[in-house]
Design an enzyme around this catalytic site. Structure first.
Site, short mmCIF file in Angstrom:
data_model
loop_
_atom_site.label_atom_id
_atom_site.label_comp_id
_atom_site.label_asym_id
_atom_site.label_seq_id
_atom_site.Cartn_x
_atom_site.Cartn_y
_atom_site.Cartn_z
N LYS A 145 -16.21 6.92 0.95
CA LYS A 145 -16.28 6.35 -0.64
C LYS A 145 -14.85 6.25 -1.29
CE LYS A 145 -21.11 7.63 -0.90
NZ LYS A 145 -22.27 8.63 -1.27
N GLN B 158 -22.76 13.63 -4.95
CA GLN B 158 -23.10 13.59 -3.54
C GLN B 158 -24.32 14.46 -3.48
OE1 GLN B 158 -22.02 11.25 -1.50
NE2 GLN B 158 -23.24 12.11 -0.02
N ASP C 275 -25.09 5.29 -8.92
CA ASP C 275 -25.92 5.43 -7.80
C ASP C 275 -27.35 4.90 -8.27
OD1 ASP C 275 -25.55 6.63 -5.06
OD2 ASP C 275 -25.20 8.57 -5.99
#
Ligand code: GUN
Length: 281
Positions: free
Chosen positions: A47, A91, A114
């Site tokens: 990422k 994460q 997200d």
């Protein structure tokens, strides 16, 4: 037809890089990783690398495996209040000692790239999404790039997680598909799957989906990430068996995976635009 997610992601990243340059914005993403899971560390590294490629600044925050929920929440709050940060990505999975729901709900909805905050999931369900979760949004991009018709089609989503199954169903519904969500308690799963014009499999079982579960000509989207004994990556679908019966199919690797990261970059740019101009375009 093989749906080449790698190629689509490359194309989208190049377009995004140009758009970011033109915007004269410098979007910034913060990632939080808790613990030492090698898979999660690899994803976060990928990422950050994608950020660098498209002109997004990134900061990585690493917390120890035994970090308390309070410590993770403090970190999220600090990033929520940091005017230099546009997007926050925690994460997952978090270590078992951390309350994942509290952490997800603590991320400011405007920085939730997200799309996991209930506010963003609710907007998606209402048909007015802002940040949609990256994996299902990336799948919509693949379907769009290959001009696969969705309206009026029967879509079957196997899996009901907040990162894939539920938002995938909402996105397909918003695109006028007739959507069925299947899960571990679904009866006659294979009958449901055989009905699908578009089948999205997020089951997590290696080679679970065989030819007998696919309607001829169906579009098959494989979200599975399963490793065999040799450590080789496979999806949920028995690709070699299914490819001739399916009309279109995503491979693993090189299908859905690269699209998740490309979409995260797009969401981060969107967050920066919304924060600086208050507009979506
Ligand atoms: N872990 C696996 N996939 C994802 C994702 O899309 N976002 C985050 N934050 N964690 C993940």
């Amino acid at each position: 037809m093989i749906l080449d997610g790698k190629a689509v992601s490359e194309k989208r990243l190049e377009i995004l890089k140009e758009k970011i340059e033109e915007s004269r914005l410098y979007p910034r993403l913060a990632t939080i990783i808790v613990g030492e899971d090698p898979g999660s560390k690899l994803y976060v590294r990928m990422k950050h690398r994608a950020c660098e490629r498209v002109g997004i600044g990134s900061v990585g925050i690493e917390l120890p495996e035994d970090a308390s929920t309070e410590r993770v929440l403090e970190t999220v709050t600090r990033l929520n209040n940091d005017p230099e940060i546009d997007g926050i990505l925690v994460q997952l999975p978090l270590p078992s000692g951390v309350d994942t729901t509290r952490v997800i709900n603590a991320v400011a909805p405007g920085k939730d790239v997200d799309g996991f905050h209930p506010c963003n999931l609710g907007r998606l369900l209402a048909g007015t999404p802002v940040f949609a979760p990256c994996t299902p949004q990336g799948i919509m991009t693949i379907l769009d790039e290959y001009k696969i018709p969705i309206a009026g089609k029967r879509a079957v989503v196997v899996g009901r997680s907040i990162d894939v199954g539920r938002p995938m169903a909402a996105l397909l519904l918003n695109a006028d598909a007739t959507v069925t969500i299947c899960h571990s308690k679904t009866r006659n799963l294979e009958d449901e799957m055989r009905n699908a014009d578009i089948l999205v499999s997020a089951i997590g079982k290696l080679k679970f989906v065989g030819t007998d579960m696919i309607k001829a000509g169906a579009t098959v989207i494989d979200v599975g990430i399963n490793y065999d004994e040799q450590g080789k990556l496979h999806g949920d679908v028995d690709f070699e068996a299914v490819r001739d019966r399916a009309g279109a199919i995503t491979p693993v690797p090189g299908g859905v995976g690269p699209m998740t990261i490309a979409t995260l970059m797009e969401n981060t740019f969107l967050a920066a635009k919304l924060r600086t101009c208050g507009t979506v375009r």
